[in-house]
Design a protein around this motif. Structure first.
Motif, PDB file in Angstrom:
ATOM      1  N   GLU A 258       1.021  13.475  -7.056  1.00  0.00           N
ATOM      2  CA  GLU A 258      -0.396  13.360  -6.709  1.00  0.00           C
ATOM      3  C   GLU A 258      -0.781  14.377  -5.644  1.00  0.00           C
ATOM      4  O   GLU A 258      -1.872  14.965  -5.691  1.00  0.00           O
ATOM      5  CB  GLU A 258      -0.707  11.949  -6.210  1.00  0.00           C
ATOM      6  CG  GLU A 258      -0.670  10.883  -7.287  1.00  0.00           C
ATOM      7  CD  GLU A 258      -0.789   9.492  -6.707  1.00  0.00           C
ATOM      8  OE1 GLU A 258      -1.272   8.596  -7.434  1.00  0.00           O
ATOM      9  OE2 GLU A 258      -0.400   9.280  -5.542  1.00  0.00           O
ATOM     10  N   CYS A 259       0.100  14.584  -4.682  1.00  0.00           N
ATOM     11  CA  CYS A 259      -0.178  15.556  -3.617  1.00  0.00           C
ATOM     12  C   CYS A 259      -0.347  16.944  -4.210  1.00  0.00           C
ATOM     13  O   CYS A 259      -1.268  17.684  -3.850  1.00  0.00           O
ATOM     14  CB  CYS A 259       0.950  15.523  -2.590  1.00  0.00           C
ATOM     15  SG  CYS A 259       0.621  16.504  -1.112  1.00  0.00           S
TER      16      CYS A 259
ATOM     17  N   LYS B 281     -12.955  13.363   2.208  1.00  0.00           N
ATOM     18  CA  LYS B 281     -14.219  12.632   2.124  1.00  0.00           C
ATOM     19  C   LYS B 281     -14.475  12.121   0.710  1.00  0.00           C
ATOM     20  O   LYS B 281     -15.295  11.232   0.507  1.00  0.00           O
ATOM     21  CB  LYS B 281     -15.366  13.527   2.577  1.00  0.00           C
ATOM     22  CG  LYS B 281     -15.329  13.818   4.076  1.00  0.00           C
ATOM     23  CD  LYS B 281     -16.573  14.514   4.546  1.00  0.00           C
ATOM     24  CE  LYS B 281     -16.542  14.703   6.068  1.00  0.00           C
ATOM     25  NZ  LYS B 281     -17.772  15.361   6.568  1.00  0.00           N
ATOM     26  N   ARG B 282     -13.762  12.701  -0.254  1.00  0.00           N
ATOM     27  CA  ARG B 282     -13.885  12.233  -1.637  1.00  0.00           C
ATOM     28  C   ARG B 282     -12.829  11.174  -1.969  1.00  0.00           C
ATOM     29  O   ARG B 282     -12.974  10.445  -2.930  1.00  0.00           O
ATOM     30  CB  ARG B 282     -13.745  13.393  -2.615  1.00  0.00           C
ATOM     31  CG  ARG B 282     -14.871  14.403  -2.510  1.00  0.00           C
ATOM     32  CD  ARG B 282     -14.863  15.309  -3.732  1.00  0.00           C
ATOM     33  NE  ARG B 282     -15.920  16.283  -3.665  1.00  0.00           N
ATOM     34  CZ  ARG B 282     -16.219  17.097  -4.678  1.00  0.00           C
ATOM     35  NH1 ARG B 282     -15.548  17.028  -5.815  1.00  0.00           N
ATOM     36  NH2 ARG B 282     -17.190  17.988  -4.561  1.00  0.00           N
ATOM     37  N   ARG B 283     -11.750  11.165  -1.200  1.00  0.00           N
ATOM     38  CA  ARG B 283     -10.682  10.222  -1.487  1.00  0.00           C
ATOM     39  C   ARG B 283     -10.323   9.495  -0.204  1.00  0.00           C
ATOM     40  O   ARG B 283      -9.611  10.004   0.644  1.00  0.00           O
ATOM     41  CB  ARG B 283      -9.443  10.966  -2.030  1.00  0.00           C
ATOM     42  CG  ARG B 283      -8.291  10.024  -2.345  1.00  0.00           C
ATOM     43  CD  ARG B 283      -7.076  10.800  -2.834  1.00  0.00           C
ATOM     44  NE  ARG B 283      -5.949   9.895  -2.937  1.00  0.00           N
ATOM     45  CZ  ARG B 283      -5.308   9.619  -4.071  1.00  0.00           C
ATOM     46  NH1 ARG B 283      -5.678  10.177  -5.181  1.00  0.00           N
ATOM     47  NH2 ARG B 283      -4.286   8.788  -4.087  1.00  0.00           N
ATOM     48  N   ARG B 284     -10.786   8.297  -0.059  1.00  0.00           N
ATOM     49  CA  ARG B 284     -10.592   7.538   1.162  1.00  0.00           C
ATOM     50  C   ARG B 284      -9.645   6.351   0.995  1.00  0.00           C
ATOM     51  O   ARG B 284      -9.231   5.747   1.964  1.00  0.00           O
ATOM     52  CB  ARG B 284     -11.935   7.002   1.694  1.00  0.00           C
ATOM     53  CG  ARG B 284     -12.884   8.129   2.129  1.00  0.00           C
ATOM     54  CD  ARG B 284     -14.201   7.554   2.630  1.00  0.00           C
ATOM     55  NE  ARG B 284     -15.095   8.596   3.078  1.00  0.00           N
ATOM     56  CZ  ARG B 284     -15.096   9.114   4.308  1.00  0.00           C
ATOM     57  NH1 ARG B 284     -14.237   8.692   5.179  1.00  0.00           N
ATOM     58  NH2 ARG B 284     -15.952  10.059   4.647  1.00  0.00           N
ATOM     59  N   GLU B 285      -9.353   5.999  -0.248  1.00  0.00           N
ATOM     60  CA  GLU B 285      -8.619   4.765  -0.459  1.00  0.00           C
ATOM     61  C   GLU B 285      -7.141   4.906  -0.166  1.00  0.00           C
ATOM     62  O   GLU B 285      -6.579   5.985  -0.214  1.00  0.00           O
ATOM     63  CB  GLU B 285      -8.799   4.288  -1.909  1.00  0.00           C
ATOM     64  CG  GLU B 285      -8.002   5.093  -2.949  1.00  0.00           C
ATOM     65  CD  GLU B 285      -8.737   6.320  -3.443  1.00  0.00           C
ATOM     66  OE1 GLU B 285      -8.298   6.903  -4.453  1.00  0.00           O
ATOM     67  OE2 GLU B 285      -9.741   6.710  -2.825  1.00  0.00           O
ATOM     68  N   ILE B 286      -6.525   3.763   0.150  1.00  0.00           N
ATOM     69  CA  ILE B 286      -5.073   3.637   0.237  1.00  0.00           C
ATOM     70  C   ILE B 286      -4.680   2.839  -0.993  1.00  0.00           C
ATOM     71  O   ILE B 286      -5.184   1.749  -1.219  1.00  0.00           O
ATOM     72  CB  ILE B 286      -4.642   2.909   1.513  1.00  0.00           C
ATOM     73  CG1 ILE B 286      -5.021   3.726   2.754  1.00  0.00           C
ATOM     74  CG2 ILE B 286      -3.143   2.625   1.512  1.00  0.00           C
ATOM     75  CD1 ILE B 286      -4.730   3.018   4.052  1.00  0.00           C
ATOM     76  N   SER B 287      -3.796   3.389  -1.820  1.00  0.00           N
ATOM     77  CA  SER B 287      -3.547   2.773  -3.114  1.00  0.00           C
ATOM     78  C   SER B 287      -2.066   2.531  -3.352  1.00  0.00           C
ATOM     79  O   SER B 287      -1.208   2.980  -2.611  1.00  0.00           O
ATOM     80  CB  SER B 287      -4.103   3.674  -4.226  1.00  0.00           C
ATOM     81  OG  SER B 287      -3.480   4.949  -4.168  1.00  0.00           O
TER      82      SER B 287
ATOM     83  N   ALA C 215       0.843  -1.200   0.000  1.00  0.00           N
ATOM     84  CA  ALA C 215       0.000   0.000   0.000  1.00  0.00           C
ATOM     85  C   ALA C 215       0.873   1.242   0.000  1.00  0.00           C
ATOM     86  O   ALA C 215       1.818   1.347   0.785  1.00  0.00           O
ATOM     87  CB  ALA C 215      -0.915   0.017   1.219  1.00  0.00           C
ATOM     88  N   LEU C 216       0.567   2.149  -0.894  1.00  0.00           N
ATOM     89  CA  LEU C 216       1.149   3.489  -0.852  1.00  0.00           C
ATOM     90  C   LEU C 216       0.189   4.332  -0.041  1.00  0.00           C
ATOM     91  O   LEU C 216      -0.936   4.588  -0.463  1.00  0.00           O
ATOM     92  CB  LEU C 216       1.314   4.049  -2.262  1.00  0.00           C
ATOM     93  CG  LEU C 216       1.917   5.446  -2.369  1.00  0.00           C
ATOM     94  CD1 LEU C 216       3.333   5.459  -1.818  1.00  0.00           C
ATOM     95  CD2 LEU C 216       1.912   5.918  -3.814  1.00  0.00           C
ATOM     96  N   VAL C 217       0.608   4.732   1.157  1.00  0.00           N
ATOM     97  CA  VAL C 217      -0.276   5.430   2.078  1.00  0.00           C
ATOM     98  C   VAL C 217      -0.201   6.926   1.784  1.00  0.00           C
ATOM     99  O   VAL C 217       0.831   7.557   1.980  1.00  0.00           O
ATOM    100  CB  VAL C 217       0.106   5.148   3.543  1.00  0.00           C
ATOM    101  CG1 VAL C 217      -0.869   5.842   4.490  1.00  0.00           C
ATOM    102  CG2 VAL C 217       0.117   3.640   3.798  1.00  0.00           C
ATOM    103  N   GLY C 218      -1.309   7.476   1.300  1.00  0.00           N
ATOM    104  CA  GLY C 218      -1.327   8.889   0.960  1.00  0.00           C
ATOM    105  C   GLY C 218      -1.043   9.112  -0.505  1.00  0.00           C
ATOM    106  O   GLY C 218      -1.640   8.473  -1.373  1.00  0.00           O
ATOM    107  N   PHE C 219      -0.077   9.983  -0.807  1.00  0.00           N
ATOM    108  CA  PHE C 219       0.144  10.426  -2.171  1.00  0.00           C
ATOM    109  C   PHE C 219       1.621  10.404  -2.544  1.00  0.00           C
ATOM    110  O   PHE C 219       2.480  10.575  -1.689  1.00  0.00           O
ATOM    111  CB  PHE C 219      -0.322  11.886  -2.354  1.00  0.00           C
ATOM    112  CG  PHE C 219      -1.705  12.172  -1.862  1.00  0.00           C
ATOM    113  CD1 PHE C 219      -2.802  11.985  -2.683  1.00  0.00           C
ATOM    114  CD2 PHE C 219      -1.909  12.666  -0.574  1.00  0.00           C
ATOM    115  CE1 PHE C 219      -4.078  12.277  -2.229  1.00  0.00           C
ATOM    116  CE2 PHE C 219      -3.189  12.957  -0.123  1.00  0.00           C
ATOM    117  CZ  PHE C 219      -4.273  12.756  -0.958  1.00  0.00           C
TER     118      PHE C 219
END
Length: 299
Positions: free
Chosen positions: A274-275, A292-298, A266-270
């Motif tokens: 992306e940030c 609230k629009r972006r909750r995923e860990i990707s 998992a890339l936690v955050g950005f």
């Protein structure tokens, strides 16, 4: 990127708080940041965090020294590291005024002429020790009075962007995890800019990596090392970082030598790119609660 058109000058703060189990507390801290003023939003978020988190009652496996553990300021667009350092020092000074009893240590471009790295400062203060082994009364703050048991001591500083990449091993063998973490750690000859720790997490071992950006120096690194890195431009300087995909591949290979498989990455955050684009979008569209629009860990 869009910033060249928008003309934005952006620095970011990816606040580290010693709370991940209580969603309400985390969202209150984030909401407290939605105010105007240069650096004021960070201080407001920290004040809410200190009011909500009692470090003396903290129970967790991840190392920490403060209820608000880290306030890092990173350059994203049109600002220098020196400017980020000035803002970080201002935040530290304002924080101890707004929340009496808090204290801070400075690192990177906020740390005067020495500019000691976050890792070096943390090692000197015992951040990597078990929580029960740390004696707060013995720690020396750069800003504020002696650290208290309730608030601890907060790291405040400025550096090139740092992101987090975590790889989970399908094992409970902590010793194997520590061996793998040491092998990829940049300080011990592994991957450039990578700091790594291994600790138990939900019945498995997690290799948690801080991936630090560094000034782009293509002329002084090999072609193979360059191929492992991703570069980006802030409008002031070019930086690079080791690709999270390469980190994952290296950990998978090291684990396979020990007969261990990985169970996820998992890339936690950005990423820094992306940030920056996320910040530009949120600012230009007036979206305060973007999380609230972006909750995923990707990855």
């Amino acid at each position: 990127m869009a910033s060249s058109k928008l003309g934005m000058r952006i620095m970011c703060c990816l606040l580290n708080v010693s709370e991940a189990r209580n969603k309400d507390v985390v969202e209150r801290i984030a909401s407290a940041a939605l105010c105007d003023g240069h650096g004021k939003s960070v201080v407001s978020a920290c004040a809410e965090g200190f009011a909500s988190i009692d470090l003396s009652l903290h129970d967790g496996i991840h190392p920490c020294l403060g209820a608000i553990d880290l306030i890092p300021i990173y350059p994203l667009s049109g600002v220098t590291l020196e400017q980020c350092g000035q803002v970080a020092r201002g935040i530290a000074e304002e924080l101890v005024k707004q929340v009496p009893g808090t204290s801070a240590f400075l690192f990177g471009y906020a740390d005067g002429a020495e500019r000691k790295t976050l890792a070096d400062k943390r090692r000197s203060l015992g951040w990597f020790k078990k929580h029960s082994e740390i004696h707060m009364d013995a720690l020396k703050a750069d800003v504020g009075k002696k650290p208290s048991r309730r608030y601890g001591i907060t790291g405040v500083g400025a550096s090139p962007y740092v992101m987090n990449c975590n790889v989970t091993l399908d094992t409970q063998d902590l010793s194997s995890g520590k061996t793998i973490a040491a092998a990829i750690r940049g300080r011990t000859g592994g991957l450039r800019g990578v700091q790594a720790m291994a600790f138990p997490n939900n019945g498995r071992i997690e290799i948690a990596c801080n991936v630090e950006s560094f000034r782009d120096i293509q002329d002084s690194i090999s072609a193979s090392e360059a191929s492992q890195c991703v570069s980006y431009y802030t409008g002031e300087e070019t930086f690079s970082y080791t690709s999270p995909l390469h980190i994952e591949t290296e950990i998978q290979a090291l684990a396979a030598h020990q007969g261990i498989k990985t169970a996820g990455t998992a890339l936690v955050g950005f990423t820094p790119q992306e940030c920056r684009s996320t910040a530009e979008y949120a600012i230009s569209h007036g979206i305060g609660q973007f999380w609230k629009r972006r909750r995923e860990i990707s990855m």
